[in-house]
Design a protein around this motif. Structure first.
Motif, PDB file in Angstrom:
ATOM      1  N   ASP A 725       0.307  -1.064   0.271  1.00 14.55           N
ATOM      2  CA  ASP A 725       0.752   0.123   0.539  1.00 14.55           C
ATOM      3  C   ASP A 725       0.662   1.104  -0.153  1.00 14.55           C
ATOM      4  O   ASP A 725       1.671   1.213   1.345  1.00 14.55           O
ATOM      5  CB  ASP A 725      -1.505   0.021   0.937  1.00 14.55           C
ATOM      6  N   GLU A 726       0.614   2.260  -0.922  1.00 15.33           N
ATOM      7  CA  GLU A 726       1.941   3.008  -1.469  1.00 15.33           C
ATOM      8  C   GLU A 726       1.271   4.234  -0.407  1.00 15.33           C
ATOM      9  O   GLU A 726       2.372   4.935   0.486  1.00 15.33           O
ATOM     10  CB  GLU A 726       1.072   4.036  -2.152  1.00 15.33           C
ATOM     11  N   HIS A 727       0.240   4.246   0.671  1.00 11.03           N
ATOM     12  CA  HIS A 727       0.019   5.068   1.387  1.00 11.03           C
ATOM     13  C   HIS A 727       0.120   4.869   3.324  1.00 11.03           C
ATOM     14  O   HIS A 727      -0.211   5.356   3.961  1.00 11.03           O
ATOM     15  CB  HIS A 727      -1.774   5.410   1.614  1.00 11.03           C
ATOM     16  N   ASP A 728       0.623   3.634   2.841  1.00 10.00           N
ATOM     17  CA  ASP A 728       1.086   2.510   4.317  1.00 10.00           C
ATOM     18  C   ASP A 728       2.574   3.060   4.737  1.00 10.00           C
ATOM     19  O   ASP A 728       3.773   3.163   3.781  1.00 10.00           O
ATOM     20  CB  ASP A 728       0.783   1.614   4.776  1.00 10.00           C
ATOM     21  N   SER A 729       2.961   3.369   6.349  1.00 10.44           N
ATOM     22  CA  SER A 729       3.845   4.282   6.285  1.00 10.44           C
ATOM     23  C   SER A 729       5.289   3.239   5.424  1.00 10.44           C
ATOM     24  O   SER A 729       6.085   3.781   5.583  1.00 10.44           O
ATOM     25  CB  SER A 729       3.979   4.434   7.805  1.00 10.44           C
ATOM     26  N   VAL A 730       5.021   1.625   6.366  1.00  9.12           N
ATOM     27  CA  VAL A 730       6.088   0.833   5.600  1.00  9.12           C
ATOM     28  C   VAL A 730       5.461   0.561   4.299  1.00  9.12           C
ATOM     29  O   VAL A 730       6.566   0.232   3.521  1.00  9.12           O
ATOM     30  CB  VAL A 730       6.210  -0.183   6.219  1.00  9.12           C
ATOM     31  N   GLY A 731       4.587   0.526   3.708  1.00  8.80           N
ATOM     32  CA  GLY A 731       4.461  -0.143   2.814  1.00  8.80           C
ATOM     33  C   GLY A 731       4.856   0.584   0.961  1.00  8.80           C
ATOM     34  O   GLY A 731       5.295   0.571   0.510  1.00  8.80           O
ATOM     35  N   VAL A 732       4.754   2.036   1.804  1.00  7.63           N
ATOM     36  CA  VAL A 732       5.439   3.135   0.484  1.00  7.63           C
ATOM     37  C   VAL A 732       7.073   2.668   0.529  1.00  7.63           C
ATOM     38  O   VAL A 732       7.326   2.843  -0.556  1.00  7.63           O
ATOM     39  CB  VAL A 732       4.973   4.585   0.716  1.00  7.63           C
ATOM     40  N   LEU A 733       8.069   1.903   1.392  1.00  6.79           N
ATOM     41  CA  LEU A 733       8.797   3.002   0.981  1.00  6.79           C
ATOM     42  C   LEU A 733       9.593   0.718  -0.058  1.00  6.79           C
ATOM     43  O   LEU A 733      10.916   1.394  -1.165  1.00  6.79           O
ATOM     44  CB  LEU A 733       9.989   1.565   2.261  1.00  6.79           C
ATOM     45  N   GLU A 734       9.034  -0.167  -0.357  1.00 10.56           N
ATOM     46  CA  GLU A 734       9.332  -0.585  -1.435  1.00 10.56           C
ATOM     47  C   GLU A 734       8.811   0.137  -2.973  1.00 10.56           C
ATOM     48  O   GLU A 734       9.515  -0.192  -3.787  1.00 10.56           O
ATOM     49  CB  GLU A 734       8.425  -1.634  -1.639  1.00 10.56           C
TER      50      GLU A 734
END
Length: 818
Positions: A725-734
């Motif tokens: 998820d691009e809007h998740d603080s961890v998800g956006v990292l990848e």
């Protein structure tokens, strides 16, 4: 000259026999043969032969040996051996020894290590991890849990109960999952990468507590009633052990019960029971996880029977019972606040609370056996819960910090390219590999039916300490991004919760300074426990056999340590060729040196070593780091020895062995007998301290691995929750990492154009538009750079709040001025 040659030959022969651990009779025969040759053929004085013959007779004729040698030693040993309390005796007897015994042998059997099965998930466990566990992680919002609710949401609580998260260890016949210990640990790991509070909530009912104790010791009636209810989440368990006056000294708990007769009302049935045999309890407990919401309270207390209603002893001993929390007189529900870890935790107490005897876990037959029950189960739980959370912290730190270090730039360069950051990344990845490997090997033991009490102490201390170091490094790399807490900060809450892991399930200071070597020396050493039991049982024959074996063992390890130190262990056979071959040889060398120094410590300090906690801690560090080094090699072996993982295993093993060497150096530098320490140093380190810490280039290769998508990085962070998820603080990292890597060349081109004066606009955004207008980049490249910069901003921005530190601004990410 002939005499010198003869003496040298005998010494060399004796050394060879000691190195090979030849039996006493063979060693005596060979030495006598050599002495006879010197006297009869070379003309040496017969006095040497007479002396050796006399010694050989004394050593090999048991009755004579017991009169002259081991009998007097037996008397001295019994006097100087400190008395052992019942709780110490039960702690020593609890659990099993496993690979740790090999490390204490001075000659570990690597074939045995490699033959241990590789831990794997079965299809059902894999499906649970990828299904319900993934869904649970998606439901978790750690900021909401810790800052707003101070608890899990009702929806999360219901999902945990309904999907069997609280019954992972309970057998299927009672409605549980009956997962392997490996699966249990991996579920906890995955949840912990999303929310520490949720992970604690799930792990505690599956660790030391009513479920574990009931399965091992409960009566049929207790199992049939409670286990199905625990598996379904109809009962929430907690276990009350710690008291205000007794933390790590659980054997000193002041909470007590007195056997008596009394009456009570069973709230489950509404039935009143009159004049039944039971216990009148008074207690005050604290730090009890899940206590405020528990429906069933496991209780540890000292039981007394002054009227001898159940036996002849006044002091029956530590006993465990199950008490419904709605029972009359039970006070429970208030909460402690352990920092940002807002899992349910609190005190409970009661005074003169009557419970029937059949509420004792296991019934009346198990009164007084509570401490044994607890330490046996603790050896399992301590291998799983906190070590799994430590592994989770390492995986999260490796994944997020590696990506952040590549995405964040300064001076036109990713900060991960700076050697200071590179060094921290190397440690993060290396410690994560160590933690994961150490737990994997211990979980293998558990799933083989072992209860490794010594290894559980090693994992509890060393995994949580490495977690502390790893998160500290991650915080340093993230800098202000990690300092300013908010919904987007994925490190700070875990950082603030570190003290919880350090202190619970036994304080780390005590675990290191007393427990690891204190238990290890007795349980893992091939002769010490035999000697102690012989002394306690006044068995001279058993003591004689043990002490003669012990002397030979100590001599052999001294010789082996000296020879392996002189040769750098290069002549030792290795079970592997290639880059890890010397690692195996070095472990053999340090295992021999450790066994030698352990015997030296016990032999020269005796019972006082128990109180020389700094020296005992260093001996424990030696054993622990040998375990960690071998666990890393086992993980590398099980993973198929992938070339991409070589920097990780090299860093993990070399760091562990270097730390082992430093512990040896500290032990020798602080041994109170300086002459003995000087001599021992010449044996353990005849050529000096030759083991080096990993080279800088090894850490750099690890850093590069963490800073880009790769099979090695994915293998290191396997079983962490990775939101897509691009809007998740961890998800956006990848998303940001891949976008930044794809546009690094373009960004370099744009900077070069600016330096050359082609781009004259003041802001980066304007210069990008200018580059497009000038034809330096095309539309696709413009779109790629724009997206990468947007994602990069989403990664590096931190939350800001209103003046009352409430209501974070959701538009801060899109508020771009330059």
């Amino acid at each position: 000259m002939t005499l010198v040659i003869c003496i040298a030959s005998v010494v060399l022969l004796l050394g060879a026999l000691a190195y090979l651990r030849a039996p006493l009779w063979l060693s005596s025969s060979m030495i006598l043969a050599g002495a006879a040759y010197g006297v009869l053929i070379q003309g040496a004085s017969p006095i040497y032969l007479y002396v050796l013959v006399t010694l050989a007779i004394i050593l090999n004729v048991k009755p004579l040996r017991q009169i002259i040698l081991t009998g007097p030693l037996f008397g001295i040993f019994r006097k100087i051996t400190p008395p052992m309390s019942q709780t110490e005796q039960e702690a020593i007897d609890a659990g099993t020894v496993w690979w740790d015994r090999e490390l204490f042998s001075g000659k570990p059997n690597f074939a045995e290590l490699h033959n241990y099965p590789e831990p794997k998930l079965n299809a059902e466990e894999e499906a649970f991890l990828n299904g319900p566990t993934e869904t649970l992680c998606q439901m978790l919002n750690d900021w909401d849990i810790t800052q707003n609710r101070k608890d899990l949401s009702p929806e999360v609580w219901d999902y945990i109960k309904q999907n069997g998260f609280l019954g992972m260890i309970i057998k299927k016949e009672y409605g549980g999952k009956q997962f392997s210990n490996y699966a249990h640990a991996r579920v906890v790991t995955k949840i912990a990468t999303r929310s520490g509070s949720a992970a604690v909530t799930v792990m505690v009912p599956n660790s030391l507590g009513p479920g574990e104790l009931l399965q091992h010791y409960g009566t049929t009636e207790q199992k049939n009633y409670y286990l199905p209810r625990l598996a379904k989440g109809e009962e929430i368990p907690c276990f009350a052990l710690t008291s205000p006056e007794a933390g790590s000294d659980a054997g000193g708990i002041p909470d007590y019960g007195v056997v008596t007769r009394g009456s009570y009302t069973d709230k489950r049935t509404g039935q009143r029971h009159e004049n039944v045999l039971g216990i009148r309890l008074s207690w005050e407990k604290r730090y009890i996880t899940l206590g405020p919401v528990a429906t069933i309270l496991g209780m540890a207390f000292k039981l007394y029977d002054p009227d001898h209603l159940i036996g002849t002893k006044d002091d029956v001993g530590i006993t465990c019972a199950l008490i419904p929390t709605d029972h009359d007189g039970v006070h429970i529900g208030r909460r402690h606040y352990p920092g940002t870890s807002t899992f349910q935790n609190g005190p409970n107490w009661g005074k003169d609370v009557f419970i029937p005897m059949d509420w004792v876990i296991g019934g009346q037959d198990y009164v007084g056996q509570g401490w044994k029950m607890l330490v046996e189960c603790l050896s399992v739980g301590r291998c799983i819960s906190l070590p799994a959370m430590s592994v989770a912290s390492g995986k999260l730190a490796s994944y997020t910090t590696g990506a952040y270090a590549r995405i964040r730039s300064q001076f036109g360069l990713s900060i991960g390219r700076f050697e200071g950051v590179d060094e921290a990344l190397g440690r993060i990845g290396g410690y994560t590999y160590q933690m994961d490997a150490a737990q994997r090997l211990a979980l293998t033991a558990l799933d083989m039916g072992e209860k490794p009490s010594v290894l559980s102490g090693i994992l509890k201390y060393h995994n949580t300490e490495r977690m502390r170091k790893t998160i500290n490094d991650a915080m340093d790399v993230h800098a202000g991004k990690a300092v300013c807490i908010g919904p987007r900060n994925y490190l700070a809450l875990g950082y603030q919760a570190i003290p919880v892991a350090i202190t619970v399930e036994g304080a780390n200071i005590l675990t290191r300074s007393m427990i690891i070597f204190g238990q290890g020396a007795i349980r893992c050493h091939p002769f010490v426990l035999k000697e102690l039991r012989a002394a306690m049982n006044k068995d001279l024959a058993a003591f004689d056999a043990a002490v003669i074996g012990h002397i030979g063992f100590a001599i052999s390890n001294a010789v082996r340590a000296l020879w392996l130190g002189l040769t750098g262990a290069r002549l030792v056979s290795s079970p592997k060729d290639g880059p890890t071959a010397q690692n195996y040889r070095d472990i053999v060398r340090f295992s021999s040196a450790f066994a030698f120094l352990a015997d030296l410590g016990m032999g020269t300090l005796g019972g006082s070593l128990k109180f020389k906690e700094k020296l005992s801690a260093r001996l424990g560090d030696m054993l622990s780091n040998l375990y960690i080094a071998t666990a890393a090699l086992k993980k590398f072996h099980d993973d198929g020895e992938p070339k991409e993982d070589r920097p990780l295993v090299r860093w993990a093993v070399e760091t562990a062995l270097y730390d082992c060497q430093e512990a040896m150096n500290g032990f020798l530098a602080n041994h109170p007998n300086r002459f003995i320490a000087w001599c021992a140093r010449r044996i353990a380190f005849p050529c000096g301290m030759s083991m080096k810490a990993p080279a800088d280039r090894v850490g750099t290769r690890i850093a590069r691995t963490l800073m880009e998508p790769s099979v090695a990085r994915d293998r290191l962070v396997k079983y962490m929750y990775r939101p897509n998820d691009e809007h998740d603080s961890v998800g956006v990292l990848e998303f940001a990492l891949k976008a930044v890597i794809e546009t690094e060349g373009l960004e370099s081109k744009l900077r070069r154009a600016q330096r050359e004066g082609q781009l004259k606009q003041l802001t980066a955004c304007a210069r990008l538009q200018e580059a497009l207008a000038l034809g330096l980049i095309n539309d696709d490249e413009f779109a790629a750079v724009t997206r990468a910069r947007r994602l990069k901003r989403e990664v590096i921005m931190v939350d800001d709040f209103d003046a009352n530190l409430a209501n974070p601004d959701p538009d801060a990410i899109r508020r771009s001025i330059v």
